[in-house]
Write an enzyme that holds these catalytic residues in place. Structure first.
Site, PDB file in Angstrom:
ATOM      1  N   SER A 567       0.843  -1.193   0.000  1.00 45.75           N
ATOM      2  CA  SER A 567       0.000   0.000   0.000  1.00 45.75           C
ATOM      3  C   SER A 567       0.884   1.250   0.000  1.00 45.75           C
ATOM      4  O   SER A 567       1.673   1.441  -0.927  1.00 45.75           O
ATOM      5  CB  SER A 567      -0.961  -0.050   1.187  1.00 45.75           C
ATOM      6  OG  SER A 567      -1.976   0.902   1.042  1.00 45.75           O
ATOM      7  N   ASP A 653     -10.064  -3.628  -5.305  1.00 45.79           N
ATOM      8  CA  ASP A 653      -9.443  -2.822  -4.255  1.00 45.79           C
ATOM      9  C   ASP A 653      -9.945  -1.383  -4.310  1.00 45.79           C
ATOM     10  O   ASP A 653      -9.715  -0.682  -5.296  1.00 45.79           O
ATOM     11  CB  ASP A 653      -7.922  -2.861  -4.428  1.00 45.79           C
ATOM     12  CG  ASP A 653      -7.168  -2.213  -3.272  1.00 45.79           C
ATOM     13  OD1 ASP A 653      -7.804  -1.539  -2.445  1.00 45.79           O
ATOM     14  OD2 ASP A 653      -5.944  -2.384  -3.211  1.00 45.79           O
ATOM     15  N   HIS A 688      -7.958  -5.051  -1.257  1.00 45.03           N
ATOM     16  CA  HIS A 688      -6.689  -4.512  -0.787  1.00 45.03           C
ATOM     17  C   HIS A 688      -5.872  -5.530   0.006  1.00 45.03           C
ATOM     18  O   HIS A 688      -4.641  -5.499  -0.023  1.00 45.03           O
ATOM     19  CB  HIS A 688      -6.965  -3.290   0.092  1.00 45.03           C
ATOM     20  CG  HIS A 688      -5.786  -2.401   0.317  1.00 45.03           C
ATOM     21  ND1 HIS A 688      -5.148  -1.737  -0.715  1.00 45.03           N
ATOM     22  CD2 HIS A 688      -5.116  -2.060   1.446  1.00 45.03           C
ATOM     23  CE1 HIS A 688      -4.148  -1.026  -0.226  1.00 45.03           C
ATOM     24  NE2 HIS A 688      -4.097  -1.212   1.081  1.00 45.03           N
TER      25      HIS A 688
END
Length: 716
Positions: A567, A653, A688
């Site tokens: 991320s 995501d 995610h």
């Protein structure tokens, strides 16, 4: 007008996907089929007088969040097929790693039961199960009752995630929410715990906690709006149509999100609005949630605060006078008049404050080390620190749901000590071990050593801590391979805790390190502030400096370092991939936030407005635009040799959209001068966090570690 898009005719003469003429090779792998190469279709954006070319813009499906564009899906699937082909020669290693990792996890396992009201609650895993089952039994004695079966709920689904579980105050009902495609748009349901039957109440699209009213006849929740943001709080009366739910709060600032909770004594429902640097809190009486909300203190830019309550006194944790926070008190009748209870400190960074009936618990971090203090309301400045058995560790409050508790549940671990659950007897000051994480395949902590090393940064004034773990028989002669992990954003630290997964690297002679770079809050709030907005480059520089410092201290050498971040940590990977490619032997970039400019100027995307305090707003601020553009990984790909890299993405995501890693890989394929292995793995039914379930996620870990090991020349 700061943003203008220039429409250009679609290029139709080249095929959608060309093929690279040169096959990507690794030193020890057989030849691969040609890698996919995405078509380039002219697209330009003008920002602050600068024209930015983005020929892979078309990889963003115009129908997002629905993704059904055939060109986009074809490219993503071809990349997945290429990933499969590249990893096929290493299938045996992947399976070996997977079985190793699985062998360290107790398949039949259960959490330590915890009392909440008249019941004891816990979860269990059955042999081979991907998901948990939730149980309870009367605290006075009785048989266990299955109250929620994730295994059954996930059956036949590629993805499943349970988000919220909330028991009503009377213990009769359970509200829960789940997501079955990774989009983080959760459906809330309510179950009668006496009969096991589901109530007809179904609330789709929630994105919040589920909070019960005091009389157990209503729940408060927040819906995701069209931009996947929670800007509202609603009240649902059981048995009434969802369309009739009452809107209690609506946030007008597009950068603010809204959360819901309860005070420790369950007297008040807390509605908290805020972004990454500013907060505002309202209180509602839990027994009358339709009463007018009470504002604690109006929002002030840059001021954060949270609120709890005991016997009519509010306890406020805030950074208004010191970046490491202070604790203040106020009366419920005059909530904005704050009096300091515990002042802010340069030495002690307050990370948590929990109110109980007879005492409060102050969690803090001093020199990067967790501290847990139990303090009296009568003598709030007198420490009651819990002593832990190691010099370096991770510790904090576990699950403590009751307002009155004679014993506190404590979680503890270190890089060589498995997760341990304690009960701390507040009266006697003793720790009772309730559970130590069991490793069925065996684990001997005496074989390993953990260190905390400080590395000098390039600014000559700062040292960056690094947590290391490795086997005692690993020679420190500069030849060992090293795996270096980081995150470095939002004030979140990567705690130096225990991991069974990383043992598969360490047991093969690798050193495993966590770089506690600026941007996290490892050394206090100032450590975080020194890695955000206009100081963001400190984060990237720190990571590179750590790698070079570890080389200088003979832990490893250039080219033998694998690196990993997810991320915003994946953004770090993207920057250091561009800036110091000669250092890295392999890179794992998980759901990486790499297309920073294009994302931060698109306020229709779910997180963008709330992210401006973290990164800057390049849409309106030219200085922020210039600064972000100078490091944005996608925008700074250049014609040079790059090391091997595995990039992962999730098609659903909502946090880092799938097209960011897809565009980045496409640009790298078209721009770089060498042909080291470059892979993109996109989860087609996940978001995610990657695959759900404990074995699915573990298999992805095995694939990533197999990639690292083979690229570093470790084949077994």
């Amino acid at each position: 007008m700061f943003l203008a898009a220039i429409a250009t005719p679609l290029v139709t003469s080249p095929p959608l996907l060309a093929q690279e003429e040169d096959t990507e090779l690794t030193e020890n792998a057989p030849a691969l089929p040609p890698a996919p190469v995405a078509d380039q279709r002219p697209h330009q954006v003008i920002l602050h007088g600068r024209t930015i070319d983005d020929p892979w813009h078309w990889l963003r499906d115009p129908g997002y969040p629905e993704i059904n564009d055939p060109d986009v899906l074809d490219y993503v699937r071809q990349e997945n097929a290429y990933f499969d082909a590249a990893m096929r020669p290493h299938a045996k290693l992947v399976e070996t790693l997977f079985q190793e990792m699985k062998g360290r996890i107790k398949e039949i396992d259960a959490s330590v039961p915890q009392k909440d009201g008249d019941w004891l609650y816990w979860v269990e895993y059955e042999e081979g199960a991907e998901y948990k089952k939730w149980y309870r039994r009367p605290a006075s004695g009785g048989e266990p009752v299955l109250i929620l079966d994730e295994v059954a709920m996930a059956e036949g689904k590629d993805y499943f995630r349970l988000a919220e579980v909330s028991i009503s105050p009377n213990g009769a009902l359970m509200a829960y929410s789940f997501d079955d495609n990774g989009s983080e748009r959760f459906e809330a349901r309510i179950r009668n715990l006496s009969t096991g039957e589901l109530l007809p109440d179904v609330i789709p699209g929630t994105l919040s906690a589920l909070v019960w009213s005091a009389n157990s006849d209503a729940i408060l929740y927040g819906l995701a709006n069209e931009n996947w943001r929670t800007d509202n709080v609603r009240l649902h009366k059981l048995g009434t149509p969802i369309a009739e739910d009452l809107l209690l709060y609506k946030e007008r600032d597009i950068g603010f999100g809204v959360g819901i909770g309860k005070t420790a004594a369950d007297n008040y429902i807390v509605i908290a609005a805020g972004d990454n640097e500013t907060s505002e809190v309202y209180l509602l009486p839990a027994d009358n949630p339709v009463a007018p909300m009470q504002l604690v203190s109006a929002r002030q830019k840059g001021r954060e605060y949270s609120v709890d309550e005991r016997d009519g006194t509010l306890y406020i944790v805030t950074n208004d006078e010191h970046p490491n926070f202070r604790v203040a008190t106020a009366s419920v009748e005059d909530p904005g008049n704050w009096t300091t209870l515990i002042p802010g400190s340069d030495h002690s960074y307050i990370t948590g404050f929990s109110v109980f009936r007879d005492y409060f618990v102050l969690e803090a971090r001093e020199d990067g080390l967790d501290q847990v203090d139990i303090r009296s309301y009568d003598e709030p400045l007198t420490p009651g620190r819990i002593a832990f058995p190691e010099a370096t560790y991770v510790a904090g409050l576990g699950d403590n749901p009751e307002y009155h508790q004679d014993k506190l549940r404590i979680d503890y671990e270190s890089m060589i000590t498995p997760e341990t659950v304690y009960d701390y007897d507040v009266g006697s000051g003793t720790l009772e071990t309730l559970k130590v994480q069991e490793i069925p395949s065996g684990y001997d902590p005496s074989l390993y050593v953990t260190e905390r090393v400080n590395i000098a940064s390039r600014d000559g004034q700062t040292t960056i801590p690094v947590s290391l773990v490795y086997r005692k028989d690993t020679k420190r002669d500069g030849k060992a391979p090293l795996h270096l992990y980081t995150y470095g954003s939002y004030g979140y630290r990567v705690a130096p805790g225990f991991s069974t997964t990383r043992l598969s690297l360490v047991d093969r002679g690798m050193i495993y390190g966590i770089a506690h770079v600026r941007g996290g809050d490892d050394l206090g709030r100032a450590w975080y502030l020194a890695g955000k907005t206009s100081q963001r480059k400190n984060t990237f520089n720190d990571f590179i400096d750590v790698a070079r410092g570890l080389i200088a201290k003979d832990y490893t050498r250039a080219g033998k370092i694998s690196i990993e971040g997810r991320s915003a940590g994946g953004q770090v990977m993207g920057v250091v991939y561009n800036e110091a490619p000669e250092l890295w032997g392999a890179v794992l970039a998980g759901v990486p936030f790499v297309d920073v400019i294009n994302t931060m100027v698109d306020e229709s995307l779910p997180l963008t407005p709330g992210e401006w305090p973290e990164w800057g707003n390049p849409l309106t601020d030219k200085a922020a635009f210039d600064y972000i553009l100078s490091y944005s990984p996608y925008d700074n790909v250049t014609s040079k040799a790059y090391p091997p890299m595995l990039v992962s993405a999730g098609l659903n995501d909502p946090r880092v959209t799938y097209w960011e890693p897809a565009k980045w890989v496409a640009k790298l394929r078209a721009t770089r001068t060498n042909h080291t292995l470059l892979l993109l793995r996109t989860n087609m039914g996940a978001g995610h966090a990657g695959k759900s379930g404990r074995w699915g996620a573990l298999h992805e870990d095995a694939e990533e570690y197999a990639f690292v090991l083979t690229q570093l020349g470790i084949e077994d």
